[in-house]
Every structure is written in structure tokens, then in C-alpha cells.
Design a protein around this motif. Structure first.
Motif, PDB file in Angstrom:
ATOM      1  N   GLU A  57      -0.194  -1.662 -12.316  1.00  0.00           N
ATOM      2  CA  GLU A  57       1.218  -1.256 -12.309  1.00  0.00           C
ATOM      3  C   GLU A  57       2.059  -2.325 -11.601  1.00  0.00           C
ATOM      4  O   GLU A  57       3.151  -2.672 -12.053  1.00  0.00           O
ATOM      5  CB  GLU A  57       1.378   0.093 -11.596  1.00  0.00           C
ATOM      6  N   ASN A  71       2.274  -5.730 -13.578  1.00  0.00           N
ATOM      7  CA  ASN A  71       3.207  -5.585 -14.696  1.00  0.00           C
ATOM      8  C   ASN A  71       4.655  -5.710 -14.216  1.00  0.00           C
ATOM      9  O   ASN A  71       5.457  -6.455 -14.784  1.00  0.00           O
ATOM     10  CB  ASN A  71       2.973  -4.218 -15.360  1.00  0.00           C
ATOM     11  N   SER A 119       5.281   3.986 -14.283  1.00  0.00           N
ATOM     12  CA  SER A 119       4.348   3.648 -13.210  1.00  0.00           C
ATOM     13  C   SER A 119       4.799   4.319 -11.919  1.00  0.00           C
ATOM     14  O   SER A 119       5.248   3.652 -10.992  1.00  0.00           O
ATOM     15  CB  SER A 119       4.318   2.129 -12.995  1.00  0.00           C
TER      16      SER A 119
END
Lengths: 330, 302
Positions: free
Chosen positions: B149, B152, A60
């Protein structure tokens, strides 16, 4: 200066030292944990020594840089490892529209001690999306500085300097450089630091000067060797640690006395760091330049995977050599 | 609706009067640029106000005047910021959408603040346990990958992250059903993150419901609080393309009907206060700020 240490080891030791000295430093990135220690092993050993501050993350990149910015905003210092510099594209908004802007868009200066490490460059056969030098896309962003790893600049000093700026910095790291030795130069040349700029030179009158980021240094020195031995042309290579913003004042006297200034860089041609620098130098050196500043870079092309095709696209020592000869003949 | 303390209702009406004043100033051509008002959503930050502590961080967005006023009750500084006058919170650089003061920060890019808040929450968990990072987002924000993102990461690392969703059913001009598949609850559930939906407009009820949940966030359990709310006004100014008969529940209309005297008294006071502030701020000299001039060539003062 331990000349036997490889550049990647020097960087690894720099990170160890920094985390050891400053309990406010965090390192975030993908696959950082031991025993793997990062895709290029630059973070090896860090997670074992500093498990609370070396964090392996999900895939990410945007959130990694965002979280690192949050740490910086809250008073910590953060170092992000992009597995490949190409992936900085995934974090473009966080870098350009948050981290860099936050330094000044709230009226007063907001300290953002944040370093984003970008393993970059080709000649490793990784193909179009794992081989680029993306410097050009980050040039000219207010509040954002660009540095490049070099065999002549101790990485601990560079990391300290970037964090002390208290604004986000990108550190471009040529992947081939990781396995080269620190402070090693061809015996034909000597080197020294002129402020921020490493100057590798022939001891005598100079015919030309090259300016190149750290990742290009060895290719440039190889070209200088050929130019000296085969063409009797003496040169100097200038390697700045901070690419942008770059103040060339300290090296203008040297540049003003040579017959040719050539900027060599590894990114794809067009809209590059080198073209920005050349425009600046044309203005500053107008009157003493004997010919236009020559640019040489990789092709305006994607970077192919096959070794022979990649070699044709990515800047090589032979390309630099030819560029200098053409320019001096012209 | 339960009767509110004067202090709460005064703050709610301060926000409403402030937003109405902005729209009026725009109509008269006295404001530059754009603005996004929170008319109809004022009760969201006011509900949360006593549940948040000074040490908590608050991250806001483009529609953030209510968030800022509920945190600092500083209409003078905010209006000066929006009008570019002396005394502006961020010297007139940030404007309506980019505010930073103490532990409050807003940005103008959707979803951008969630990862940043995640990093702040990581810091809080380690250095100031019990603190939390609260992020206001809208229903439209859920189109951004940054949201996922960050969720998470926050759940993976058990961070004190409070995500407050002001689900007003419309993202600029696009109704939710044209931009969101599934539900916010379903998306939170995918990460194993607690979710609660608030449909009440009654601040006392909302606080009672949320107080214990916010405490769990402080212990390291991320939480998504989804307010079913209504944007009464345009997205920014004069750009409301919804048909006039679209249902827009107004907490204040409901409250006013049940508590007319208190409402009239405090509304008059809020309007008078904001009128006076607007006059005073408009008369101030312009905000001063000089860009940090770096070495790059090509720049010169205008």
C-alpha cells in the motif's frame, strides 16, 4: 444557529472552514475529488478549493491512516475519510498500534492531531459490511478518543476540539443523520447543552432519562414522543459528543433524580459502549438509582440487507420505547 | 576491503560491542524482556550515515540498535532505555523496539512504519524539498500488505521515500525460500520503483554506489535498496535454530583479516567503552514515568 442546514452540509462547511483557516490541515480518503466529492458528498467542493491538501487515495485504508499519522507526526494535521466506517477494520493496526500508542509510548507526549471520520450505521439497506457501528472495538484504547456526530453539536467545534486534543480521534457519523436538519427537535421538547452533553427534555418532572450517541438521537426523540403522548411518561435525552472517554459528572444530578436510566445505542449487542457506560454509572449513582440501568441496542446479529429484515435487527424508536416501558413496569 | 576511516570503524565496532554486551547481560539475567541484535548488519546504517542529512527522517524496526547508534552515537541513552534506567531515550517506556528521538522513530510491528514514512515524505516534499524519509525493513517485512500500500502511494505521489531492506535470508526462524515468492526486485518493479541490490561488504564501495541514487530519492523518486546481508546472531536471544554450518558472512572477519592492527586497536577501545557504559548505566536509578491517568474507572496504582 441556522436550523435549516442539514447535518451533512454542516460537516461539509466545517471542513471547508477548517481547511481555509488552517494551512496545516490535510484531508485524505477514497473518491474525494470533485465532482464526486466523496461517497456521501461530505467532501464536496474541498478538492476544488484546496487541491494540494485534499488527496484522493488508492483503496488502502491502512496506508491512508498511516500516511495521515506521518503527516501528524511531522507537524501537520490530518483528517481521514473512511468511505464506510466498517473499513476502519482495515486500518486497525495503524489506529490502535501506531497512532494511539505513539501519543505516549515514546516516554514523552507526541502530538498526533488526527481525525478518522467513519460514516456508520444502518437503515440504508447497505448490508452486513456497510452498515455497522464499530465503536465497541475502539473503546478503551489508551490515547484514542471516540466522538459521534450529532444534530446538536456543530461539526466545526467538534473538529477543532478533536484536533486540539492532539491525539487520534474517531468520529462516528450516522449516515441517516447526514440528511437530517441541525438543531431540530420535536416541538414537545426543548434542548440545551450541559458542557459536552446535549440535553433534550420535557419541561417538567422526568420519569426517565435516555443516554444515546448522536446517531440515535432522532430515534430516541421519536420514542420520547410516543412515551409522552401514549403513556404519559416524561423523559430527557442526553447526547454526548465525546463518547470515550466520557465523564458524566455534569449530568449526574439529572440522572440521579429520574426513575430509570436507559442507554440506547446502535451497535450490535454485547461488549458495547453502553455496557461500559452503564457499569460506570451504576458505581457513580449507587444509592440514588431506583432500578438497574437498562441497555438497549441493535441485535447480536449481522445486519441484513433486505429492508424488513434490517429493521428487525437495527435499533428503532419502537425498540427504545419498549425498553423503557418494560424497565419501568419491571 | 578498502581501509576505513577510524571514525567509521569505531562506530561499527561500537555497535558490535554494544550488541555483544546486550547478549551477555541477558545471559546473566540483568536485562528484562527481549532484544534483537544486528550483529553482522552493522555496516548497513554506517554505510548510509554520511548519505543522510539531519533533516531526513529515519524509521527503524525491532532490530534497530545499529540504526539508532549510527544516527546519534548515544550508547548511554539506548542502554538506559533497554535497562529501564534514568536517562533512557524514551523513559523506559518504549524499550528496544520503540524509540523516538528528533526525526528518528522505530516501531515493533512489521511493515507499520512504511505508510507512516510515506506521510512524512509527503510532508517533506511539500514543506522541505530535498529531505527524505528512510525506512529500514527486513526480508520478512515483505509479507505485510502495508508495504505494498505504501509503495504504491509513494510512487503514485512521487515521494522521497528510501526503503532500505536488510535481506538477511531469515525471518525470525523462517528462511526466505519458505516465506517469499518471487523477488524483492520484482516486487519493486511492479510499482515502477527503482531497485538496487548491494552485495558488497565494503563501505567505501557501497557509499560510492548509493550516493547518486540517494540524491534521486531527494528529487521525488522512491528507491528500494536491498542489502544482501547476514544475521550472525540469534533472532532475539538463544533462539537460533539454524544448523551451525549455515554460511554467515561477517564483514568484520573479512576486514579484520586485511586490517588487523587497526581492528585490534579500535575493537579494544570499543569494548572498553561499552564495558564502562554498562557499568555506569546499571548503577543509575530506575527510569521514572507515570501513565497519563484518564477518566476510565478501574485503574489504581500498584
Amino acid at each position: 444557529m441556522d436550523a435549516r442546514v442539514r447535518v451533512g452540509e454542516n460537516l461539509n462547511q466545517a471542513l471547508h472552514g477548517l481547511l481555509g483557516d488552517d494551512p496545516g490541515v490535510y484531508v485524505l480518503g477514497e473518491d474525494l475529488l470533485d465532482p464526486y466529492g466523496g461517497a456521501f458528498k461530505i467532501t464536496r467542493g474541498l478538492s476544488t478549493r484546496f487541491p494540494d491538501r485534499v488527496l484522493t487515495t488508492p483503496l488502502s485504508e491502512g496506508a491512508i491512516v498511516g500516511a495521515a499519522s506521518g503527516l501528524a507526526l511531522a507537524g501537520e494535521k490530518a483528517i481521514v475519510e473512511m468511505m464506510f466506517g466498517d473499513f476502519a477494520g482495515l486500518a486497525f493496526d495503524q489506529i490502535v498500534n501506531f497512532a494511539a500508542k505513539s501519543v505516549s509510548m515514546y516516554g514523552r507526549r507526541v502530538p498526533m492531531p488526527l481525525v478518522i471520520r467513519c460514516p456508520s450505521g444502518g437503515n440504508r439497506g447497505y448490508g452486513p459490511t456497510h452498515s455497522q457501528n464499530l465503536q465497541k472495538h475502539f473503546i478503551g484504547v489508551p490515547g484514542l478518543s471516540l466522538f459521534e456526530m450529532s444534530p446538536f453539536h456543530d461539526n466545526r467545534a467538534v473538529l477543532d476540539r478533536m484536533l486540539a486534543l492532539e491525539e487520534p480521534c474517531l468520529l462516528f457519523e450516522d449516515k441517516v443523520l447526514y440528511t437530517r436538519r441541525m438543531y431540530e427537535v420535536d416541538e414537545l421538547f426543548s434542548w440545551d447543552l450541559v458542557e459536552d452533553v446535549a440535553v433534550v427534555r420535557f419541561d417538567g418532572d422526568l420519569d426517565y432519562a435516555l443516554i444515546a450517541p448522536g446517531g440515535v438521537a432522532h430515534r430516541a426523540i421519536a420514542a420520547m414522543r410516543t412515551l409522552l403522548l401514549s403513556h404519559d411518561l416524561a423523559g430527557a435525552l442526553l447526547v454526548p459528543s465525546r463518547l470515550y472517554p466520557f465523564d458524566p459528572a455534569a449530568v449526574l444530578p439529572l440522572l440521579g433524580q429520574v426513575g430509570l436510566v436507559c442507554v440506547a445505542e446502535d451497535g450490535s449487542a454485547g461488549g458495547t459502549w453502553g455496557s461500559h457506560l452503564a457499569a460506570d454509572l451504576h458505581t457513580r449513582l449507587w444509592g440514588s438509582l431506583r432500578r438497574p440501568i437498562r441497555l438497549v441496542s441493535s441485535a447480536d446479529s449481522v445486519i441484513p440487507t433486505a429492508a424488513h429484515l434490517e429493521r428487525d435487527v437495527v435499533l428503532q424508536d419502537s425498540t427504545i420505547c419498549r425498553a423503557v416501558l418494560e424497565a419501568l413496569d419491571g | 576491503m578498502n581501509r576505513l576511516a577510524d571514525e567509521d570503524l569505531a562506530l561499527l565496532l561500537l555497535i558490535r560491542s554494544f550488541e555483544r554486551k546486550l547478549l551477555a547481560l541477558f545471559e546473566r539475567g540483568e536485562l528484562n524482556g527481549t532484544t534483537h541484535t544486528c550483529l553482522g548488519q552493522e555496516y548497513v546504517p554506517v554505510s548510509l550515515r554520511p548519505l543522510l542529512r539531519d533533516g531526513d527522517w529515519v524509521f527503524s524496526n525491532h532490530r534497530g540498535h545499529g540504526h539508532y547508534l549510527a544516527r546519534f552515537e548515544d550508547p548511554e541513552g539506548l542502554l538506559a532505555e533497554i535497562m529501564g534506567r534514568k536517562g533512557a531515550v524514551c523513559d523506559g517506556v518504549g524499550g528496544s523496539q520503540h524509540l523516538h528521538r528528533d526525526r528518528y522513530l522505530s516501531t515493533g510491528v512489521q511493515g507499520q512504519s512504511l505508510p507512516v514514512a510515506t506521510g512524512v515524505a509527503l510532508h517533506l516534499k511539500r514543506r522541505e524539498p530535498g529531505g527524505l524519509a528512510c525506512v529500514y525493513i527486513g526480508d520478512g517485512t515483505w509479507g505485510e500488505g502495508a508495504v505494498y500500500e505504501a509503495l504504491n502511494m509513494a510512487q503514485l505521489w512521487r515521494l522521497p521515500l528510501l526503503v532500505v531492506v536488510e535481506h538477511n535470508g531469515i525471518a525470525q526462524s523462517t528462511p526466505t525460500e519458505l516465506q517469499m515468492a518471487g523477488t524483492i526486485a520484482g516486487r519493486a518493479a511492479a510499482f515502477g520503483i527503482e531497485h538496487t541490490r548491494v552485495t558488497s561488504l565494503d563501505i567505501s564501495e557501497i557509499r560510492r554506489h548509493l550516493a547518486p541514487l540517494v540524491e534521486t530519492v531527494r528529487g521525488g523518486a522512491p528507491l528500494v535498496v536491498e542489502f544482501a546481508t547476514h544475521r550472525l546472531g540469534p533472532h532475539s536471544k538463544g533462539d537460533d535454530t539454524r544448523p551451525p554450518d549455515v554460511v554467515r558472512s561477517d564483514w568484520y572477519a573479512a576486514y579484520q583479516a586485511e586490517h588487523p592492527d587497526q581492528s585490534a586497536r579500535l575493537e579494544a577501545a570499543a569494548r572498553a567503552r561499552v564495558d564502562a557504559i554498562a557499568e555506569e548505566v546499571a548503577a543509575r536509578p530506575p527510569a521514572a514515568w507515570t501513565p497519563a491517568a484518564g477518566s476510565p474507572a478501574g485503574w489504581m496504582p500498584a
